[in-house]
Write a protein that holds these residues in place. Structure first.
Motif, PDB file in Angstrom:
ATOM      1  N   MET A   1      32.823  30.698  34.649  1.00  8.53           N
ATOM      2  CA  MET A   1      32.107  30.635  35.934  1.00  8.53           C
ATOM      3  C   MET A   1      33.026  31.035  37.091  1.00  8.53           C
ATOM      4  O   MET A   1      33.316  30.260  37.993  1.00  8.53           O
ATOM      5  N   ARG A   2      33.501  32.269  37.026  1.00  7.23           N
ATOM      6  CA  ARG A   2      34.279  32.857  38.118  1.00  7.23           C
ATOM      7  C   ARG A   2      34.116  34.377  38.014  1.00  7.23           C
ATOM      8  O   ARG A   2      33.966  34.918  36.923  1.00  7.23           O
ATOM      9  N   VAL A   3      34.132  35.009  39.162  1.00  7.95           N
ATOM     10  CA  VAL A   3      33.965  36.464  39.164  1.00  7.95           C
ATOM     11  C   VAL A   3      35.319  37.151  39.214  1.00  7.95           C
ATOM     12  O   VAL A   3      36.251  36.608  39.795  1.00  7.95           O
ATOM     13  N   PRO A   4      35.439  38.323  38.614  1.00  7.74           N
ATOM     14  CA  PRO A   4      34.408  38.970  37.796  1.00  7.74           C
ATOM     15  C   PRO A   4      34.297  38.292  36.429  1.00  7.74           C
ATOM     16  O   PRO A   4      35.287  37.808  35.889  1.00  7.74           O
ATOM     17  N   ILE A   5      33.095  38.263  35.912  1.00 13.37           N
ATOM     18  CA  ILE A   5      32.847  37.667  34.604  1.00 13.37           C
ATOM     19  C   ILE A   5      33.564  38.501  33.551  1.00 13.37           C
ATOM     20  O   ILE A   5      33.424  39.725  33.517  1.00 13.37           O
TER      21      ILE A   5
END
Length: 142
Positions: free
Chosen positions: A20-24
């Protein structure tokens, strides 16, 4: 599958793998799902990608496509893998007759599967929870 359920499925997957953090990190996710990702050079340049189910599942991605397209295609094929476990192989593009070919404009039942895989890809790449956090953060910068 209802779109709200697809959103819940993607959130559950992302949280269960700590993504749950970008970029996946799609490559990490594919690895955890035991899917080998292969960039290929198909005869038909319109072919975006394919999910090949076997003892060792594979996702083939057209290496000629731009990076953002390849990323969406990978997320889309992961969507088929998760959402449609009892279906045969998926090949997404605009040409060739192969095992189970699903194109962007096709019959109603296959079109629904493609719509589901597209929505899954969108939810996977841009989770609503992270989008809402970013909006709140942006609003706090005023």
């Amino acid at each position: 599958m209802h779109i709200r359920n697809i959103e819940l499925v993607t959130t559950k997957i992302l949280k269960s793998f700590g993504l749950m953090r970008v970029p996946i990190n799609l490559d990490f996710l594919a690895d955890k799902l035991e899917i080998k990702v292969i960039e290929s050079d198909p005869e038909n340049d319109e072919l975006s990608g394919a999910l090949v189910r076997s003892e060792f599942s594979k996702i083939l991605i057209n290496k000629k496509h731009p990076p953002v397209r390849k990323r969406f295609t990978l997320a889309h094929e992961i969507g088929h893998f998760i959402l449609h476990p009892n279906k045969s192989n998926f090949i997404d593009g605009n040409g060739a007759n192969q095992v189970r070919v699903l194109f962007r404009s096709t019959n109603m039942s296959d079109g629904a599967l493609e719509t589901e895989a597209n929505f899954f890809a969108a939810c996977l790449l841009m989770p609503l929870e992270l989008l809402n956090d970013a909006i709140r953060s942006f609003e706090g910068d005023r």
